[in-house]
Scaffold this motif. Sequence first.
Motif, PDB file in Angstrom:
ATOM      1  N   SER A   1       0.850  -1.188   0.000  1.00 26.57           N
ATOM      2  CA  SER A   1       0.000   0.000   0.000  1.00 26.57           C
ATOM      3  C   SER A   1       0.889   1.242   0.000  1.00 26.57           C
ATOM      4  CB  SER A   1      -0.887   0.007   1.246  1.00 26.57           C
ATOM      5  OG  SER A   1      -0.089   0.154   2.412  1.00 26.57           O
ATOM      6  N   GLU A   2       0.311   2.382  -0.325  1.00 25.97           N
ATOM      7  CA  GLU A   2       1.096   3.622  -0.350  1.00 25.97           C
ATOM      8  C   GLU A   2       1.710   3.912   1.019  1.00 25.97           C
ATOM      9  OE1 GLU A   2       2.029   5.523  -2.807  1.00 25.97           O
ATOM     10  OE2 GLU A   2       1.012   4.236  -4.260  1.00 25.97           O
ATOM     11  N   GLY A   3       0.927   3.672   2.066  1.00 22.70           N
ATOM     12  CA  GLY A   3       1.438   3.914   3.412  1.00 22.70           C
ATOM     13  C   GLY A   3       2.564   2.972   3.770  1.00 22.70           C
ATOM     14  N   ALA A   4       2.407   1.702   3.424  1.00 22.10           N
ATOM     15  CA  ALA A   4       3.446   0.718   3.729  1.00 22.10           C
ATOM     16  C   ALA A   4       4.719   1.003   2.938  1.00 22.10           C
ATOM     17  CB  ALA A   4       2.935  -0.686   3.433  1.00 22.10           C
ATOM     18  N   LEU A   5       4.568   1.417   1.684  1.00 20.34           N
ATOM     19  CA  LEU A   5       5.743   1.748   0.871  1.00 20.34           C
ATOM     20  C   LEU A   5       6.461   2.970   1.431  1.00 20.34           C
ATOM     21  CD1 LEU A   5       7.515   1.341  -1.605  1.00 20.34           C
ATOM     22  CD2 LEU A   5       5.884   2.715  -2.925  1.00 20.34           C
ATOM     23  N   ALA A   6       5.709   3.975   1.854  1.00 23.48           N
ATOM     24  CA  ALA A   6       6.325   5.170   2.445  1.00 23.48           C
ATOM     25  C   ALA A   6       7.124   4.791   3.685  1.00 23.48           C
ATOM     26  CB  ALA A   6       5.253   6.195   2.788  1.00 23.48           C
ATOM     27  N   GLY A   7       6.561   3.925   4.518  1.00 23.43           N
ATOM     28  CA  GLY A   7       7.268   3.469   5.706  1.00 23.43           C
ATOM     29  C   GLY A   7       8.506   2.675   5.350  1.00 23.43           C
ATOM     30  N   TRP A   8       8.408   1.858   4.311  1.00 25.80           N
ATOM     31  CA  TRP A   8       9.549   1.055   3.867  1.00 25.80           C
ATOM     32  C   TRP A   8      10.687   1.960   3.397  1.00 25.80           C
ATOM     33  CZ3 TRP A   8      12.654   0.063  -0.288  1.00 25.80           C
ATOM     34  CH2 TRP A   8      13.329  -1.160  -0.322  1.00 25.80           C
ATOM     35  N   LEU A   9      10.354   2.981   2.625  1.00 24.01           N
ATOM     36  CA  LEU A   9      11.374   3.886   2.102  1.00 24.01           C
ATOM     37  C   LEU A   9      12.035   4.710   3.203  1.00 24.01           C
ATOM     38  CD1 LEU A   9       9.579   5.115  -1.137  1.00 24.01           C
ATOM     39  CD2 LEU A   9      11.673   3.749  -1.031  1.00 24.01           C
ATOM     40  N   GLU A  10      11.314   4.951   4.278  1.00 21.98           N
ATOM     41  CA  GLU A  10      11.873   5.740   5.379  1.00 21.98           C
ATOM     42  C   GLU A  10      12.986   5.001   6.109  1.00 21.98           C
ATOM     43  OE1 GLU A  10       8.872   6.957   8.079  1.00 21.98           O
ATOM     44  OE2 GLU A  10       7.893   8.342   6.687  1.00 21.98           O
ATOM     45  N   VAL A  11      12.906   3.697   6.170  1.00 21.56           N
ATOM     46  CA  VAL A  11      13.851   2.934   7.007  1.00 21.56           C
ATOM     47  C   VAL A  11      14.881   2.136   6.220  1.00 21.56           C
ATOM     48  CG1 VAL A  11      12.193   2.763   8.885  1.00 21.56           C
ATOM     49  CG2 VAL A  11      12.267   0.963   7.165  1.00 21.56           C
ATOM     50  N   HIS A  12      14.720   2.032   4.887  1.00 21.07           N
ATOM     51  CA  HIS A  12      15.647   1.204   4.122  1.00 21.07           C
ATOM     52  C   HIS A  12      16.444   2.038   3.131  1.00 21.07           C
ATOM     53  CE1 HIS A  12      14.009  -2.344   5.913  1.00 21.07           C
ATOM     54  NE2 HIS A  12      12.809  -2.158   5.390  1.00 21.07           N
ATOM     55  N   ARG A  13      17.735   1.779   3.104  1.00 18.88           N
ATOM     56  CA  ARG A  13      18.644   2.492   2.209  1.00 18.88           C
ATOM     57  C   ARG A  13      18.684   1.802   0.852  1.00 18.88           C
ATOM     58  NH1 ARG A  13      24.242   2.353   0.978  1.00 18.88           N
ATOM     59  NH2 ARG A  13      24.424   0.438   2.211  1.00 18.88           N
ATOM     60  N   LEU A  14      18.697   2.586  -0.212  1.00 18.52           N
ATOM     61  CA  LEU A  14      18.732   2.040  -1.565  1.00 18.52           C
ATOM     62  C   LEU A  14      20.179   2.034  -2.057  1.00 18.52           C
ATOM     63  CD1 LEU A  14      15.621   3.888  -3.071  1.00 18.52           C
ATOM     64  CD2 LEU A  14      15.707   1.696  -1.859  1.00 18.52           C
ATOM     65  N   ALA A  15      20.863   0.930  -1.806  1.00 20.54           N
ATOM     66  CA  ALA A  15      22.278   0.831  -2.175  1.00 20.54           C
ATOM     67  C   ALA A  15      22.425   0.593  -3.673  1.00 20.54           C
ATOM     68  CB  ALA A  15      22.936  -0.307  -1.401  1.00 20.54           C
ATOM     69  N   ARG A  16      23.475   1.157  -4.241  1.00 23.84           N
ATOM     70  CA  ARG A  16      23.738   0.980  -5.674  1.00 23.84           C
ATOM     71  C   ARG A  16      24.587  -0.271  -5.888  1.00 23.84           C
ATOM     72  NH1 ARG A  16      23.206   4.097  -9.915  1.00 23.84           N
ATOM     73  NH2 ARG A  16      22.922   6.003  -8.708  1.00 23.84           N
ATOM     74  N   LEU A  17      24.068  -1.217  -6.655  1.00 20.87           N
ATOM     75  CA  LEU A  17      24.805  -2.430  -6.962  1.00 20.87           C
ATOM     76  C   LEU A  17      25.431  -2.378  -8.353  1.00 20.87           C
ATOM     77  CD1 LEU A  17      22.858  -3.284  -4.584  1.00 20.87           C
ATOM     78  CD2 LEU A  17      23.048  -5.593  -5.500  1.00 20.87           C
ATOM     79  N   THR A  18      24.737  -1.730  -9.284  1.00 19.14           N
ATOM     80  CA  THR A  18      25.253  -1.536 -10.640  1.00 19.14           C
ATOM     81  C   THR A  18      24.845  -0.130 -11.079  1.00 19.14           C
ATOM     82  OG1 THR A  18      23.319  -2.152 -11.981  1.00 19.14           O
ATOM     83  CG2 THR A  18      24.643  -3.959 -11.061  1.00 19.14           C
ATOM     84  N   PRO A  19      25.354   0.329 -12.214  1.00 20.17           N
ATOM     85  CA  PRO A  19      24.925   1.651 -12.708  1.00 20.17           C
ATOM     86  C   PRO A  19      23.434   1.723 -13.008  1.00 20.17           C
ATOM     87  CG  PRO A  19      26.958   0.960 -13.789  1.00 20.17           C
ATOM     88  CD  PRO A  19      26.465  -0.224 -13.020  1.00 20.17           C
ATOM     89  N   HIS A  20      22.764   0.571 -13.089  1.00 18.48           N
ATOM     90  CA  HIS A  20      21.345   0.539 -13.448  1.00 18.48           C
ATOM     91  C   HIS A  20      20.426   0.408 -12.232  1.00 18.48           C
ATOM     92  CE1 HIS A  20      22.717  -0.030 -17.587  1.00 18.48           C
ATOM     93  NE2 HIS A  20      23.511  -0.983 -17.125  1.00 18.48           N
TER      94      HIS A  20
END
Length: 259
Positions: free
Chosen positions: A158-177
Amino acid sequence: MSKTSSTPAIARPDFIEGMARGMAVLESFSTERQRLNATLAAQRAGITRAAARRHLLTLAHLGYLETDGSHFWLSPKVLRLSGSYLASARLPRVLQPTLNRLSMQMGESFSATVLDGDEVVIVARAGPTRVLAYGVHLGARLPAHATSTGLVLLAALSEGALAGWLEVHRLARLTPHTLVDPESLRVALKRIRADDFCQADQTHELGVQALAVPLRNLKGDTLAALNVVVGAARNGSERLARELLPALQEAARELRPLL
């Protein structure tokens, strides 16, 4: 919008702090941090060094960790936990025959994953003996934002669950893509939600493409995701769209009454 998982509520008197801390220490070990001392374990588990040391020593005494007296690392006994899940849980048993059939028909590697925090866990897999992508094995944990199945499962939040997920998890770069900007990820998830599938081109590993579809039950809840992994050859995208996507979608339809 359906969720991928839920955590049951618990009354405060029923919550065992010691067990929670012990599990936090055990979960502190990862591919990036295979050996920990008390200081590092305390930092990763969010507890004091003294408490981390006691938990490390207890886990070593129980056989779940090995130690040289200073550092600790996971022992093979930990596999009893994952092995028991894979042997007894209903989802892997239901999915495995379908993955076996797909692999035999298509000659490619197929996996099914579930979302666990910021990672997806492979709970069923079938494919050729050759290893195409790093870390694609039963029980493997892969970053959700960088994998086709992870993006499918995040799109089901859900939008709320995704917002919460993005608040606590870092989006690490594994490749240029790899998508590492939250807004870019939101846009991608909106498209995946509309398409009802995800094609990830070298987002987790260079030279590898993956295609995933959601696995839903009859209520419409997304319980897992099914994917196929192929090489990023020039005609790879054409085959994904022409042959493999219809096969995945048909498998998802066949599995739906069983989930």
